[in-house]
Design a protein around this motif. Sequence first.
Motif, PDB file in Angstrom:
ATOM      1  N   LEU A 167     -20.304  36.760  10.442  1.00  0.00           N
ATOM      2  CA  LEU A 167     -19.097  36.387  11.120  1.00  0.00           C
ATOM      3  C   LEU A 167     -18.301  35.123  10.372  1.00  0.00           C
ATOM      4  O   LEU A 167     -16.932  35.175  10.291  1.00  0.00           O
ATOM      5  CB  LEU A 167     -19.602  35.885  12.564  1.00  0.00           C
ATOM      6  CG  LEU A 167     -19.970  36.830  13.404  1.00  0.00           C
ATOM      7  CD1 LEU A 167     -20.793  36.385  14.679  1.00  0.00           C
ATOM      8  CD2 LEU A 167     -19.100  37.821  14.157  1.00  0.00           C
ATOM      9  N   THR A 168     -19.012  34.401   9.611  1.00  0.00           N
ATOM     10  CA  THR A 168     -18.499  33.216   8.970  1.00  0.00           C
ATOM     11  C   THR A 168     -17.686  33.956   7.732  1.00  0.00           C
ATOM     12  O   THR A 168     -16.576  33.583   7.518  1.00  0.00           O
ATOM     13  CB  THR A 168     -19.720  32.343   8.062  1.00  0.00           C
ATOM     14  OG1 THR A 168     -20.395  31.815   9.351  1.00  0.00           O
ATOM     15  CG2 THR A 168     -19.054  31.250   7.425  1.00  0.00           C
ATOM     16  N   THR A 221     -17.371  46.237   2.606  1.00  0.00           N
ATOM     17  CA  THR A 221     -17.310  46.391   4.076  1.00  0.00           C
ATOM     18  C   THR A 221     -16.584  45.358   4.819  1.00  0.00           C
ATOM     19  O   THR A 221     -16.673  44.196   4.639  1.00  0.00           O
ATOM     20  CB  THR A 221     -19.102  46.434   4.805  1.00  0.00           C
ATOM     21  OG1 THR A 221     -19.560  47.360   4.029  1.00  0.00           O
ATOM     22  CG2 THR A 221     -18.811  46.776   6.203  1.00  0.00           C
ATOM     23  N   TRP A 222     -15.644  45.648   5.697  1.00  0.00           N
ATOM     24  CA  TRP A 222     -14.946  45.046   6.330  1.00  0.00           C
ATOM     25  C   TRP A 222     -14.816  45.450   7.942  1.00  0.00           C
ATOM     26  O   TRP A 222     -14.432  46.743   7.984  1.00  0.00           O
ATOM     27  CB  TRP A 222     -13.544  44.866   5.967  1.00  0.00           C
ATOM     28  CG  TRP A 222     -12.785  43.718   6.567  1.00  0.00           C
ATOM     29  CD1 TRP A 222     -11.755  43.858   7.591  1.00  0.00           C
ATOM     30  CD2 TRP A 222     -12.878  42.210   6.339  1.00  0.00           C
ATOM     31  NE1 TRP A 222     -11.474  42.705   8.157  1.00  0.00           N
ATOM     32  CE2 TRP A 222     -12.157  41.408   7.292  1.00  0.00           C
ATOM     33  CE3 TRP A 222     -13.578  41.802   5.416  1.00  0.00           C
ATOM     34  CZ2 TRP A 222     -12.103  40.277   7.238  1.00  0.00           C
ATOM     35  CZ3 TRP A 222     -13.455  40.177   5.470  1.00  0.00           C
ATOM     36  CH2 TRP A 222     -12.600  39.385   6.515  1.00  0.00           C
ATOM     37  N   PRO A 223     -14.863  44.767   8.900  1.00  0.00           N
ATOM     38  CA  PRO A 223     -15.293  43.311   8.874  1.00  0.00           C
ATOM     39  C   PRO A 223     -16.927  43.193   8.281  1.00  0.00           C
ATOM     40  O   PRO A 223     -17.358  44.154   8.149  1.00  0.00           O
ATOM     41  CB  PRO A 223     -15.162  42.926  10.304  1.00  0.00           C
ATOM     42  CG  PRO A 223     -15.587  44.251  11.094  1.00  0.00           C
ATOM     43  CD  PRO A 223     -14.757  45.264  10.340  1.00  0.00           C
ATOM     44  N   PRO A 224     -17.012  42.143   7.603  1.00  0.00           N
ATOM     45  CA  PRO A 224     -18.196  41.603   6.755  1.00  0.00           C
ATOM     46  C   PRO A 224     -19.411  42.105   7.751  1.00  0.00           C
ATOM     47  O   PRO A 224     -19.429  41.810   9.063  1.00  0.00           O
ATOM     48  CB  PRO A 224     -18.196  40.245   6.653  1.00  0.00           C
ATOM     49  CG  PRO A 224     -16.623  39.966   6.540  1.00  0.00           C
ATOM     50  CD  PRO A 224     -16.241  41.006   7.597  1.00  0.00           C
ATOM     51  N   ALA A 225     -20.618  42.661   7.240  1.00  0.00           N
ATOM     52  CA  ALA A 225     -21.731  43.003   8.074  1.00  0.00           C
ATOM     53  C   ALA A 225     -22.883  42.999   7.428  1.00  0.00           C
ATOM     54  O   ALA A 225     -22.934  42.994   5.986  1.00  0.00           O
ATOM     55  CB  ALA A 225     -21.412  44.501   8.482  1.00  0.00           C
TER      56      ALA A 225
END
Length: 233
Positions: A167-168, A221-225
């Motif tokens: 999330l950051t 990867t987006w959004p970051p995971a």
Amino acid sequence: MDLQEQPADWRPQDAAMSDRERAIFWRNRVLVLFDHVPLPSAFCEADGSIRVVNPAMATEWGTLPGRLTGRNALEFFHPRTSTQFDPIAEAVRLRRRSRIVIEVSWTSGSGAERQGALIVDVVSDLPDAPPNLLLMLRVLDQPTPPPAPDPDERPQVSAVEARILALTAGGSTTAQIATALGLTPDGVNYHFRTLSQRWGTTNRAALVARAYTTGILAPRTWPPAADHHGAQT
């Protein structure tokens, strides 16, 4: 280059300045030059208390010059024998201008052990004036960079920590992360502090970079995971 060929504004207009203004100008100019000396240097009282230290010396301790003012410079160094600082005390006692070279070691701001020669000049403005110490440090080794982490030795994080990092990386604020994970903002900050202490980082950008380089966050990867192989359940 002849002085008359210098730019017109490089020096003060002496005729228009008082003695005090002229002294302040040249003092400030000398301090600026001192800051640009690449050799780690410090100007100290007779007992070693730092009056002025240049950025090169402060860098050895991983700090800023202003944070060293008033501290005893000699306490940072470890001579090979306990008597190697004795000639400094003797020269100060006799008010004798001297140059003393001492082999020393010290621990840098990064925790690395360093070796070098500490050059101590006992100086004074006038023969009867109290002496001062001008310290110059000649570093004899180069810091060894920490070994690169083995990519197969991925640091383990909890599932909550992995989600916080993801999330950051996506730009979420502390409040947004707290809402998404059902935590309080203090709880999120607790996890940030824990990760920072574990990895030796100082800000969130460094935490995210570490998470990507060690494979905790999935690349491309987006959004970051999170990469589920890098997080503990």
